[in-house]
Design a protein around this motif. Structure first.
Motif, PDB file in Angstrom:
ATOM      1  N   GLU A 192       8.024  10.625   3.550  1.00 25.63           N
ATOM      2  CA  GLU A 192       6.799  10.411   4.321  1.00 25.63           C
ATOM      3  C   GLU A 192       7.126   9.912   5.726  1.00 25.63           C
ATOM      4  OE1 GLU A 192       2.624   8.395   3.234  1.00 25.63           O
ATOM      5  OE2 GLU A 192       4.222   6.932   3.565  1.00 25.63           O
ATOM      6  N   ASP A 195       2.488   1.574  -3.507  1.00 26.05           N
ATOM      7  CA  ASP A 195       1.473   2.005  -4.484  1.00 26.05           C
ATOM      8  C   ASP A 195       1.143   3.482  -4.322  1.00 26.05           C
ATOM      9  OD1 ASP A 195       0.657   0.188  -6.436  1.00 26.05           O
ATOM     10  OD2 ASP A 195      -0.482  -1.000  -5.001  1.00 26.05           O
ATOM     11  N   ARG A 196       1.109   3.948  -3.066  1.00 20.95           N
ATOM     12  CA  ARG A 196       0.742   5.343  -2.802  1.00 20.95           C
ATOM     13  C   ARG A 196       1.772   6.310  -3.381  1.00 20.95           C
ATOM     14  NH1 ARG A 196      -0.174   4.569   2.035  1.00 20.95           N
ATOM     15  NH2 ARG A 196       1.734   5.292   3.051  1.00 20.95           N
ATOM     16  N   HIS A 197       3.022   5.896  -3.439  1.00 18.60           N
ATOM     17  CA  HIS A 197       4.085   6.806  -3.890  1.00 18.60           C
ATOM     18  C   HIS A 197       4.559   6.524  -5.316  1.00 18.60           C
ATOM     19  CE1 HIS A 197       4.553   8.735  -0.002  1.00 18.60           C
ATOM     20  NE2 HIS A 197       4.532   7.550   0.567  1.00 18.60           N
ATOM     21  N   ALA A 249       0.835  -1.209   0.000  1.00 22.47           N
ATOM     22  CA  ALA A 249       0.000   0.000   0.000  1.00 22.47           C
ATOM     23  C   ALA A 249       0.867   1.254   0.000  1.00 22.47           C
ATOM     24  CB  ALA A 249      -0.925  -0.007   1.211  1.00 22.47           C
ATOM     25  N   THR A 250       1.953   1.230   0.772  1.00 29.08           N
ATOM     26  CA  THR A 250       2.862   2.381   0.818  1.00 29.08           C
ATOM     27  C   THR A 250       3.524   2.593  -0.536  1.00 29.08           C
ATOM     28  OG1 THR A 250       3.306   2.045   3.173  1.00 29.08           O
ATOM     29  CG2 THR A 250       4.904   3.333   1.945  1.00 29.08           C
TER      30      THR A 250
END
Length: 231
Positions: free
Chosen positions: A131, A64-66, A61-62
């Protein structure tokens, strides 16, 4: 065995599980039990694989977010698992500095992936690092805020205790002063002196049937009174 070699062995295991669509931990157990022609998996390689398997949902998820170019599922298998290893070290292994995790991922990408991979991996992992740093700063600021709030609350409580003690002291002094005034005025009336007795007080003290000296003088016959005076 150096951690660089352990990372490469972990990448091999994660790559194989990804290509086969096999559960990561089940494949890991197979490789631990039957290393085949290779040497046994290094302890750190096992730690990496287990860590990625445990936190895979959060790591993916991390990433994919970036990712600004394509989702994780569309990345090359080697790049995807290199990123997973580096992200796990950055987010879940405080023993490894972020710069080391990024540099190790870039080194493997240069030798195992295409020419575009290093710049892409560097940009994505740098965003993850930024982040992480921002979250760390926020947590530190929140900790400072809670500490300051606790300090202010302690000061307020101390002031309240001090005020309560002062009120109790004043009440005690007022009570003591009131008791002193009551003790000093006991037995006293308006102009009353217990040592001064009047004729009325003396007469009031006579028993029934007794006559006071003043009454006796007034009732004596004049001749007796005169004789008494002549004598």
């Amino acid at each position: 065995m150096a951690r660089s070699t352990a990372r490469k062995r972990a990448l091999n295991t994660l790559y194989e599980a990804d290509e086969k669509g096999q559960d990561i931990l089940s494949l890991l157990d197979e490789r631990i039990a039957h290393p085949g022609a290779q040497t046994p998996l290094p302890d750190y390689a096992i730690q990496i694989v287990r860590g990625v398997a445990e936190h895979k949902r959060s790591i993916d998820a991390t990433l994919d977010r970036h990712s600004t170019r394509w989702p994780l599922g569309r990345m090359h298998v080697i790049d995807r698992n290199l990123l997973r290893i580096a992200a796990w070290e950055m987010l879940y292994n405080p023993e490894v500095p972020d710069k080391v995790a990024i540099d190790e991922a870039l080194s493997l990408a240069k030798s195992l992936s295409d020419s575009d991979a290093p710049s892409f991996i560097h940009g994505l992992l740098s965003a993850v690092q930024q982040e992480k740093d921002e979250e760390s700063e926020h947590e530190e600021a929140e900790t400072v805020r809670r500490q300051e709030a606790s300090r202010i609350a302690d000061l307020a409580l101390a002031e309240a205790d001090k005020a309560e003690q002062e009120t109790s002291r004043i009440d005690a002094e007022d009570t003591h002063e009131s008791e002193h005034q009551i003790d000093g005025s006991a037995g006293k009336g308006d102009g009353f002196d217990p040592d001064v007795r009047t004729n009325e007080d003396e007469n009031n003290g006579l028993q029934d049937g007794e006559v006071s000296l003043a009454d006796l003088t007034l009732t004596m016959p004049e001749e007796l009174y005169g004789e008494s005076s002549d004598q």
